[in-house]
Design a protein around this motif. Structure first.
Motif, mmCIF file in Angstrom:
data_model
loop_
_atom_site.group_PDB
_atom_site.id
_atom_site.type_symbol
_atom_site.label_atom_id
_atom_site.label_comp_id
_atom_site.label_asym_id
_atom_site.label_seq_id
_atom_site.Cartn_x
_atom_site.Cartn_y
_atom_site.Cartn_z
ATOM 1 N N ARG A 1 42.050 51.306 48.731
ATOM 2 C CA ARG A 1 41.051 50.868 47.759
ATOM 3 C C ARG A 1 40.423 49.550 48.210
ATOM 4 O O ARG A 1 41.143 48.597 48.523
ATOM 5 C CB ARG A 1 41.708 50.672 46.392
ATOM 6 N N PRO A 2 39.095 49.461 48.237
ATOM 7 C CA PRO A 2 38.474 48.184 48.619
ATOM 8 C C PRO A 2 38.729 47.126 47.566
ATOM 9 O O PRO A 2 38.929 47.443 46.378
ATOM 10 C CB PRO A 2 36.983 48.537 48.706
ATOM 11 N N PRO A 3 38.739 45.866 47.947
ATOM 12 C CA PRO A 3 38.960 44.797 46.962
ATOM 13 C C PRO A 3 37.763 44.672 46.028
ATOM 14 O O PRO A 3 36.662 45.165 46.314
ATOM 15 C CB PRO A 3 39.123 43.546 47.830
ATOM 16 N N TYR A 4 37.987 43.993 44.904
ATOM 17 C CA TYR A 4 36.871 43.710 44.016
ATOM 18 C C TYR A 4 35.935 42.714 44.701
ATOM 19 O O TYR A 4 36.376 41.839 45.455
ATOM 20 C CB TYR A 4 37.391 43.166 42.687
ATOM 21 N N PRO A 5 34.637 42.837 44.464
ATOM 22 C CA PRO A 5 33.678 42.045 45.249
ATOM 23 C C PRO A 5 33.742 40.556 44.913
ATOM 24 O O PRO A 5 34.066 40.172 43.772
ATOM 25 C CB PRO A 5 32.324 42.643 44.824
ATOM 26 N N PRO A 6 33.413 39.700 45.880
ATOM 27 C CA PRO A 6 33.409 38.248 45.622
ATOM 28 C C PRO A 6 32.532 37.862 44.439
ATOM 29 O O PRO A 6 32.847 36.911 43.719
ATOM 30 C CB PRO A 6 32.878 37.665 46.935
ATOM 31 N N ALA A 7 31.430 38.586 44.224
ATOM 32 C CA ALA A 7 30.528 38.246 43.121
ATOM 33 C C ALA A 7 31.229 38.352 41.770
ATOM 34 O O ALA A 7 30.930 37.577 40.852
ATOM 35 C CB ALA A 7 29.293 39.151 43.139
ATOM 36 N N LEU A 8 32.157 39.305 41.637
ATOM 37 C CA LEU A 8 32.918 39.419 40.389
ATOM 38 C C LEU A 8 33.750 38.167 40.168
ATOM 39 O O LEU A 8 33.744 37.585 39.075
ATOM 40 C CB LEU A 8 33.819 40.646 40.428
ATOM 41 N N TRP A 9 34.482 37.748 41.198
ATOM 42 C CA TRP A 9 35.341 36.571 41.048
ATOM 43 C C TRP A 9 34.514 35.316 40.818
ATOM 44 O O TRP A 9 34.914 34.434 40.048
ATOM 45 C CB TRP A 9 36.251 36.435 42.263
ATOM 46 N N ASP A 10 33.334 35.239 41.459
ATOM 47 C CA ASP A 10 32.444 34.106 41.183
ATOM 48 C C ASP A 10 32.005 34.119 39.719
ATOM 49 O O ASP A 10 31.943 33.066 39.067
ATOM 50 C CB ASP A 10 31.209 34.167 42.089
ATOM 51 N N GLY A 11 31.716 35.321 39.199
ATOM 52 C CA GLY A 11 31.330 35.429 37.800
ATOM 53 C C GLY A 11 32.441 35.003 36.862
ATOM 54 O O GLY A 11 32.195 34.340 35.841
ATOM 55 N N LEU A 12 33.676 35.367 37.187
ATOM 56 C CA LEU A 12 34.814 34.973 36.362
ATOM 57 C C LEU A 12 35.023 33.459 36.398
ATOM 58 O O LEU A 12 35.349 32.842 35.378
ATOM 59 C CB LEU A 12 36.078 35.687 36.832
ATOM 60 N N ARG A 13 34.813 32.868 37.574
ATOM 61 C CA ARG A 13 34.930 31.402 37.654
ATOM 62 C C ARG A 13 33.859 30.733 36.793
ATOM 63 O O ARG A 13 34.131 29.730 36.119
ATOM 64 C CB ARG A 13 34.821 30.942 39.110
ATOM 65 N N ARG A 14 32.647 31.296 36.805
ATOM 66 C CA ARG A 14 31.584 30.710 35.978
ATOM 67 C C ARG A 14 31.897 30.851 34.490
ATOM 68 O O ARG A 14 31.468 30.010 33.680
ATOM 69 C CB ARG A 14 30.235 31.363 36.314
ATOM 70 N N LEU A 15 32.635 31.879 34.124
ATOM 71 C CA LEU A 15 33.053 32.031 32.729
ATOM 72 C C LEU A 15 34.158 31.049 32.346
ATOM 73 O O LEU A 15 34.482 30.912 31.165
ATOM 74 C CB LEU A 15 33.546 33.460 32.478
ATOM 75 N N GLY A 16 34.760 30.412 33.344
ATOM 76 C CA GLY A 16 35.791 29.421 33.076
ATOM 77 C C GLY A 16 37.161 29.989 32.786
ATOM 78 O O GLY A 16 38.007 29.292 32.221
ATOM 79 N N VAL A 17 37.406 31.253 33.200
ATOM 80 C CA VAL A 17 38.687 31.882 32.862
ATOM 81 C C VAL A 17 39.721 31.768 33.979
ATOM 82 O O VAL A 17 40.903 32.049 33.756
ATOM 83 C CB VAL A 17 38.495 33.372 32.492
ATOM 84 N N LEU A 18 39.296 31.353 35.171
ATOM 85 C CA LEU A 18 40.230 31.273 36.297
ATOM 86 C C LEU A 18 40.706 29.842 36.496
ATOM 87 O O LEU A 18 40.548 29.248 37.565
ATOM 88 C CB LEU A 18 39.566 31.806 37.578
ATOM 89 N N GLN A 19 41.323 29.295 35.482
ATOM 90 C CA GLN A 19 41.798 27.926 35.545
ATOM 91 C C GLN A 19 43.290 27.897 35.844
ATOM 92 O O GLN A 19 44.070 28.630 35.213
ATOM 93 C CB GLN A 19 41.504 27.208 34.232
ATOM 94 N N PRO A 20 43.718 27.081 36.814
ATOM 95 C CA PRO A 20 45.141 27.005 37.170
ATOM 96 C C PRO A 20 46.010 26.729 35.953
ATOM 97 O O PRO A 20 45.647 25.939 35.077
ATOM 98 C CB PRO A 20 45.186 25.839 38.172
ATOM 99 N N GLY A 21 47.151 27.399 35.914
ATOM 100 C CA GLY A 21 48.095 27.207 34.831
ATOM 101 C C GLY A 21 47.912 28.143 33.662
ATOM 102 O O GLY A 21 48.802 28.253 32.809
ATOM 103 N N ARG A 22 46.786 28.838 33.600
ATOM 104 C CA ARG A 22 46.588 29.782 32.506
ATOM 105 C C ARG A 22 47.506 30.988 32.676
ATOM 106 O O ARG A 22 47.881 31.370 33.783
ATOM 107 C CB ARG A 22 45.127 30.229 32.428
ATOM 108 N N ARG A 23 47.826 31.604 31.554
ATOM 109 C CA ARG A 23 48.724 32.761 31.544
ATOM 110 C C ARG A 23 47.892 34.026 31.447
ATOM 111 O O ARG A 23 47.123 34.200 30.499
ATOM 112 C CB ARG A 23 49.690 32.664 30.366
#
Length: 253
Positions: free
Chosen positions: A18-40
């Motif tokens: 299976r190919p990985p999820y595209p970088p644009a998705l992860w960039d979008g998640l970072r812009r949403l502010g959900v990929l913050q260290p320490g979050r559960r």
């Protein structure tokens, strides 16, 4: 009927096929502010860790729920820092207000939403986010000679389509989330991307699709060889981000 445990038979190759999820998705998640260290984070239907790995790399603490024992074993070996629960999310004991985000990455169509959505709602903090995304293998707006061959293989089955909601239909999922009354949908986005695949990669990838037989995957690989040995596949990934509705504690059951 399509077997949701189909992926267990491909546990040894699933992660590479299976190919990985595209970088644009992860960039979008970072812009949403959900990929913050320490979050559960709760990763529902984690497979071999296509989402677990990037979540850990972003510094989140991940609990992965995966019902397939072989898939879960691969997940544990690849990502020992993740806590792995070998159960369906419908059956798993999840702590109330125990997670800042919950995700279902190309897994929501296997889940009984009537059971799972209330559990996810209870498991999230009041400020949490429920993130659902899916890779769609074959952008309907990007026709290619290879996709014409794929459509011919599917047509030759002569079987009715899979019952229930179309798992690729983001609008149907969005409507279900809203109809539940448990979540407010904030964001719906689509990311388009492409990848070049050879015949072996196509065979391995298509073999992981739950409604494809090995013979059909072999036909798809043969089509790649007929078209010169590699094809460019146009895919898309949609994302639905929602927040838990504010419901009185007595009603959160």
């Amino acid at each position: 009927m399509v077997d949701p445990m189909h992926f267990e038979a491909h546990a040894d190759t699933y992660g590479e096929a299976r190919p990985p999820y595209p970088p644009a998705l992860w960039d979008g998640l970072r812009r949403l502010g959900v990929l913050q260290p320490g979050r559960r984070a709760l990763d529902i239907g984690a497979g071999t860790g296509q989402a677990t790995g990037p979540l850990l790399a972003a510094g989140l603490n991940v609990t992965a729920v995966e019902p397939g024992p072989q898939l879960a074993a691969h997940l544990r070996r690849a990502y020992p820092d993740a806590a792995v629960i070998v159960e369906r999310v419908e059956d798993a004991e999840l702590p109330e207000n125990g997670f800042d985000i919950a995700i279902a990455a190309t897994s929501i169509h296997w889940i009984d939403l009537a059971v799972a959505l209330p559990k996810v709602h209870r498991a999230l903090t009041h400020e949490g986010r429920f993130l659902v995304w899916r890779n769609v293998f074959g952008d309907p707006d990007a026709g290619t000679p290879f996709r014409e061959q794929v459509a011919r293989i599917v047509q030759d089955r002569g079987t009715p389509p899979r019952p229930g909601r179309d798992p690729e239909d983001v609008s149907a999922l969005t409507a279900e989330l809203i109809r539940s009354g448990l979540f407010t949908v904030d964001v719906v986005r689509t990311f388009r991307w492409n990848i070049e695949l050879n015949d072996r990669q196509v065979f391995r990838l298509f073999s992981t699709f739950s409604d494809w037989t090995a013979e059909e995957a072999d036909r798809a690989a043969a089509a790649v060889r007929e078209l010169g040995g590699t094809v460019v596949e146009h895919y898309m990934t949609w994302l639905v981000a929602s927040t838990p509705a504010k419901i009185p504690c007595a009603d959160r059951r």
